[in-house]
Motif scaffolding. Structure first.
Motif, PDB file in Angstrom:
ATOM      1  N   GLY A   9      36.353  -6.669   9.980  1.00 56.86           N
ATOM      2  CA  GLY A   9      36.671  -5.931  11.204  1.00 56.86           C
ATOM      3  C   GLY A   9      35.932  -6.486  12.403  1.00 56.86           C
ATOM      4  N   SER A  12      33.021  -3.786  11.992  1.00 48.97           N
ATOM      5  CA  SER A  12      32.334  -3.845  10.708  1.00 48.97           C
ATOM      6  C   SER A  12      33.241  -4.301   9.571  1.00 48.97           C
ATOM      7  CB  SER A  12      31.707  -2.490  10.373  1.00 48.97           C
ATOM      8  OG  SER A  12      32.603  -1.464  10.669  1.00 48.97           O
ATOM      9  N   PHE A 201      44.086   2.161  13.489  1.00 48.44           N
ATOM     10  CA  PHE A 201      43.525   2.137  14.844  1.00 48.44           C
ATOM     11  C   PHE A 201      42.029   1.874  14.709  1.00 48.44           C
ATOM     12  CE2 PHE A 201      43.465   4.657  19.124  1.00 48.44           C
ATOM     13  CZ  PHE A 201      43.429   3.460  19.819  1.00 48.44           C
ATOM     14  N   ALA A 205      41.875  -3.151  17.925  1.00 48.16           N
ATOM     15  CA  ALA A 205      43.328  -3.257  17.817  1.00 48.16           C
ATOM     16  C   ALA A 205      43.974  -2.011  17.226  1.00 48.16           C
ATOM     17  CB  ALA A 205      43.697  -4.459  16.958  1.00 48.16           C
ATOM     18  N   GLY A 230      38.996   1.406  19.716  1.00 46.95           N
ATOM     19  CA  GLY A 230      37.931   2.351  20.044  1.00 46.95           C
ATOM     20  C   GLY A 230      37.072   1.891  21.200  1.00 46.95           C
ATOM     21  N   LYS A 271      31.347  10.028  21.473  1.00 52.00           N
ATOM     22  CA  LYS A 271      32.793   9.998  21.206  1.00 52.00           C
ATOM     23  C   LYS A 271      33.091  10.501  19.790  1.00 52.00           C
ATOM     24  CE  LYS A 271      34.566   6.097  19.983  1.00 52.00           C
ATOM     25  NZ  LYS A 271      35.029   4.689  19.962  1.00 52.00           N
ATOM     26  N   GLY A 340      38.802   3.630  12.143  1.00 51.54           N
ATOM     27  CA  GLY A 340      37.891   4.617  12.727  1.00 51.54           C
ATOM     28  C   GLY A 340      38.482   5.419  13.870  1.00 51.54           C
ATOM     29  N   SER A 341      39.252   4.745  14.741  1.00 49.28           N
ATOM     30  CA  SER A 341      39.738   5.437  15.938  1.00 49.28           C
ATOM     31  C   SER A 341      40.904   6.379  15.652  1.00 49.28           C
ATOM     32  CB  SER A 341      40.142   4.426  17.011  1.00 49.28           C
ATOM     33  OG  SER A 341      39.050   3.601  17.318  1.00 49.28           O
ATOM     34  N   ARG A 343      40.592   8.817  13.990  1.00 48.72           N
ATOM     35  CA  ARG A 343      39.982  10.151  13.891  1.00 48.72           C
ATOM     36  C   ARG A 343      40.037  10.902  15.218  1.00 48.72           C
ATOM     37  NH1 ARG A 343      36.257   7.034  10.780  1.00 48.72           N
ATOM     38  NH2 ARG A 343      36.405   7.595   8.565  1.00 48.72           N
ATOM     39  N   ILE A 344      40.405  10.221  16.289  1.00 45.62           N
ATOM     40  CA  ILE A 344      40.431  10.860  17.608  1.00 45.62           C
ATOM     41  C   ILE A 344      41.573  11.891  17.652  1.00 45.62           C
ATOM     42  CG2 ILE A 344      40.804  10.432  20.090  1.00 45.62           C
ATOM     43  CD1 ILE A 344      39.526   7.645  19.637  1.00 45.62           C
TER      44      ILE A 344
HETATM   45  P1  ATP Z   1      39.348  -3.980  14.056  1.00 46.93           P
HETATM   46  O1  ATP Z   1      40.226  -3.384  13.017  1.00 46.93           O
HETATM   47  O2  ATP Z   1      39.805  -3.722  15.452  1.00 46.93           O
HETATM   48  O3  ATP Z   1      38.999  -5.409  13.803  1.00 46.93           O
HETATM   49  P2  ATP Z   1      37.229  -2.495  12.755  1.00 46.93           P
HETATM   50  O4  ATP Z   1      38.023  -2.605  11.510  1.00 46.93           O
HETATM   51  O5  ATP Z   1      35.812  -2.981  12.710  1.00 46.93           O
HETATM   52  O6  ATP Z   1      37.931  -3.223  13.984  1.00 46.93           O
HETATM   53  P3  ATP Z   1      37.121   0.344  12.404  1.00 46.93           P
HETATM   54  O7  ATP Z   1      35.922   0.275  11.535  1.00 46.93           O
HETATM   55  O8  ATP Z   1      38.415   0.721  11.788  1.00 46.93           O
HETATM   56  O9  ATP Z   1      37.260  -0.994  13.258  1.00 46.93           O
HETATM   57  O10 ATP Z   1      36.885   1.402  13.575  1.00 46.93           O
HETATM   58  C1  ATP Z   1      35.782   1.327  14.400  1.00 46.93           C
HETATM   59  C2  ATP Z   1      36.081   2.118  15.650  1.00 46.93           C
HETATM   60  O11 ATP Z   1      36.344   3.483  15.294  1.00 46.93           O
HETATM   61  C3  ATP Z   1      34.920   2.126  16.619  1.00 46.93           C
HETATM   62  O12 ATP Z   1      35.385   1.948  17.941  1.00 46.93           O
HETATM   63  C4  ATP Z   1      34.351   3.530  16.438  1.00 46.93           C
HETATM   64  O13 ATP Z   1      33.723   4.016  17.615  1.00 46.93           O
HETATM   65  C5  ATP Z   1      35.584   4.333  16.109  1.00 46.93           C
HETATM   66  N1  ATP Z   1      35.295   5.576  15.371  1.00 46.93           N
HETATM   67  C6  ATP Z   1      34.704   5.703  14.163  1.00 46.93           C
HETATM   68  N2  ATP Z   1      34.589   6.994  13.823  1.00 46.93           N
HETATM   69  C7  ATP Z   1      35.113   7.711  14.845  1.00 46.93           C
HETATM   70  C8  ATP Z   1      35.259   9.110  15.108  1.00 46.93           C
HETATM   71  N3  ATP Z   1      34.840  10.042  14.239  1.00 46.93           N
HETATM   72  N4  ATP Z   1      35.857   9.477  16.272  1.00 46.93           N
HETATM   73  C9  ATP Z   1      36.269   8.560  17.168  1.00 46.93           C
HETATM   74  N5  ATP Z   1      36.142   7.236  16.984  1.00 46.93           N
HETATM   75  C10 ATP Z   1      35.572   6.814  15.837  1.00 46.93           C
END
Ligand code: ATP
Ligand code: MG
Length: 378
Positions: A9, A12, A201, A205, A230, A271, A340-341, A343-344
């Motif tokens: 990600g 992460s 989300f 992306a 996010g 957030k 993660g996003s 969850r919004i």
């Molecule tokens: P990408 O898929 O874009 O490469 P990623 O896989 O690392 O990134 P995720 O781990 O799916 O991304 O999500 C991370 C995002 O989700 C961050 O922006 C974080 O702030 C957001 N996020 C995580 N938990 C919550 C929550 N409870 N409410 C709102 N946003 C959240």
């Protein structure tokens, strides 16, 4: 010897593996399942993942994150220039036009490319998963965004090769999610197709796909995406707080990289709290700038207003999927969310509005992509 599935990600990484009849998400050296996509240098040490993220504020120049979206691109690429505005590390164009992060390592200035940084991160993932499974790890399946170009995919493969990983397959993140779902819902499928929408989300992306499942197969009907995540919510909120602090305390957070990073860290926490809570919540940072303690607050409805342009793009991406898949609302069995996003709350509301179905959380929102990648090689 085991095969691992990697979800690399922008924020992460997660790693999963097939073990004793099931799929297991592996914990890292901090007993956490999420490994931040960050690499840092400190004197003679290379620090990766959780430890790198933990020391970022005090070692900003030598800590690099956010390099997933720079793979396979040249420094002058407008996309790269845009990404670099949110990466506080030092970076330069190399003589061949490639991207070089300049860090101090082994007592000299050295340049590392996004591919080399990704390789360091993959090396760490390989080591921590080998430790978790107590076996050697060589083979892997890596998930990447559906919109990754051939150049980006090749760069990802190069990074894996530098890390000594043998990539059995690169898998689209959307496909990985669908595979993870299909594996567990297998018994539900019949001869007649069931259509499921997947929404991922994340941090950088939004990827949406429509899949049809029958007893024996999974078919991708359509996919849409947008380069929003996010981090765009965080930036919109940062803009608001910076303005407020400028007015109230006469300090400009934007002139100071460390203050900006600390503000974004607190905003991300806020957030996440707002996802579970609609009342007004505090934001306090001690000794923010010029020894001034700052305090403010925000509530969910205010955040939604500030982020309206992002939410609009989310809605458009959903609507495009509906149009491109040619599915009628009644044809949709469920809408599954990951990332993660997702969850919004306002994102969930948009899902209901557009697809006329509540967002369903059958899958583990954080681990689904890595689990799907692991399944692909099980
Ligand atoms: P990408 O898929 O874009 O490469 P990623 O896989 O690392 O990134 P995720 O781990 O799916 O991304 O999500 C991370 C995002 O989700 C961050 O922006 C974080 O702030 C957001 N996020 C995580 N938990 C919550 C929550 N409870 N409410 C709102 N946003 C959240
Ligand atoms: Mg992701």
């Amino acid at each position: 010897m085991s095969v691992i599935g990697i979800d690399f990600g922008n924020e992460s990484c997660y790693v999963a593996a097939a073990r004793s009849g099931g799929i297991e998400t592996l914990a890292n050296d901090y007993s956490l399942r999420a490994t931040p996509s960050a690499v840092a240098f400190d004197g003679k040490k290379r620090i990766i993942g959780v430890a790198a993220k933990n020391q970022q504020v005090t070692n900003m120049k030598n800590t690099v994150g956010g390099f997933k979206r720079l793979l396979g691109r040249k420094f002058n690429d407008p996309h790269v220039q845009h990404e670099l505005t949110s990466i506080p590390a030092r970076v330069e164009a190399r003589p061949d036009g490639s991207i070089g992060f300049k860090v101090n390592y082994l007592e000299e200035d050295q340049h590392f490319s996004p591919e080399q940084l990704t390789a360091m991160l993959f090396t760490k993932l390989k080591e921590t998963s080998a430790a978790a499974m107590q076996t050697q790890v060589n083979d892997c399946v890596i998930a990447c965004p559906i919109f990754f170009t051939n150049a980006e995919r090749r760069a990802l493969l190069d990074a894996a090769q530098i890390a000594g990983l043998n990539v059995l397959r690169l898998l689209n993140e959307t496909t990985a999610t669908a595979l993870a779902y299909g594996f567990y819902k297998n018994d539900l499928f019949e001869e007649k197709p069931k259509n499921v929408i997947f929404i991922d989300f994340g941090h950088s992306a939004l990827q949406v796909s429509a899949c049809s499942f029958t007893k024996s197969k999974l078919k991708m009907l359509a996919s849409t995406w947008d380069q929003i995540g996010g981090r765009d919510f965080d930036l919109a909120m940062a803009e608001y707080f910076s303005k407020e602090f400028q007015e109230r305390y006469k300090i400009n957070a934007k002139t100071n990289a460390r203050a900006t990073l600390r503000l974004l860290t607190e905003i991300e926490k806020l957030k996440k709290q707002m996802s579970a809570n609609s009342t007004k919540l505090p934001l306090n940072i001690e000794c923010f700038l010029e020894d001034i303690d700052v305090s403010s607050s925000m509530q969910r409805s205010q955040m939604e207003e500030l982020c309206a342009p992002v939410l609009q793009r989310v809605e458009q991406t959903f609507k495009r999927l509906l149009a491109e898949s040619k599915l009628q609302l009644d044809d949709i069995h469920s809408v599954e969310i990951v990332g993660g996003s997702s969850r919004i709350p306002s994102v969930k509301q948009l899902i209901e509005q557009v697809f006329n179905k509540p967002a369903s959380t059958t899958l583990n929102q954080d681990e689904a992509v890595s689990r799907g990648a692991a399944l692909q090689c099980a």
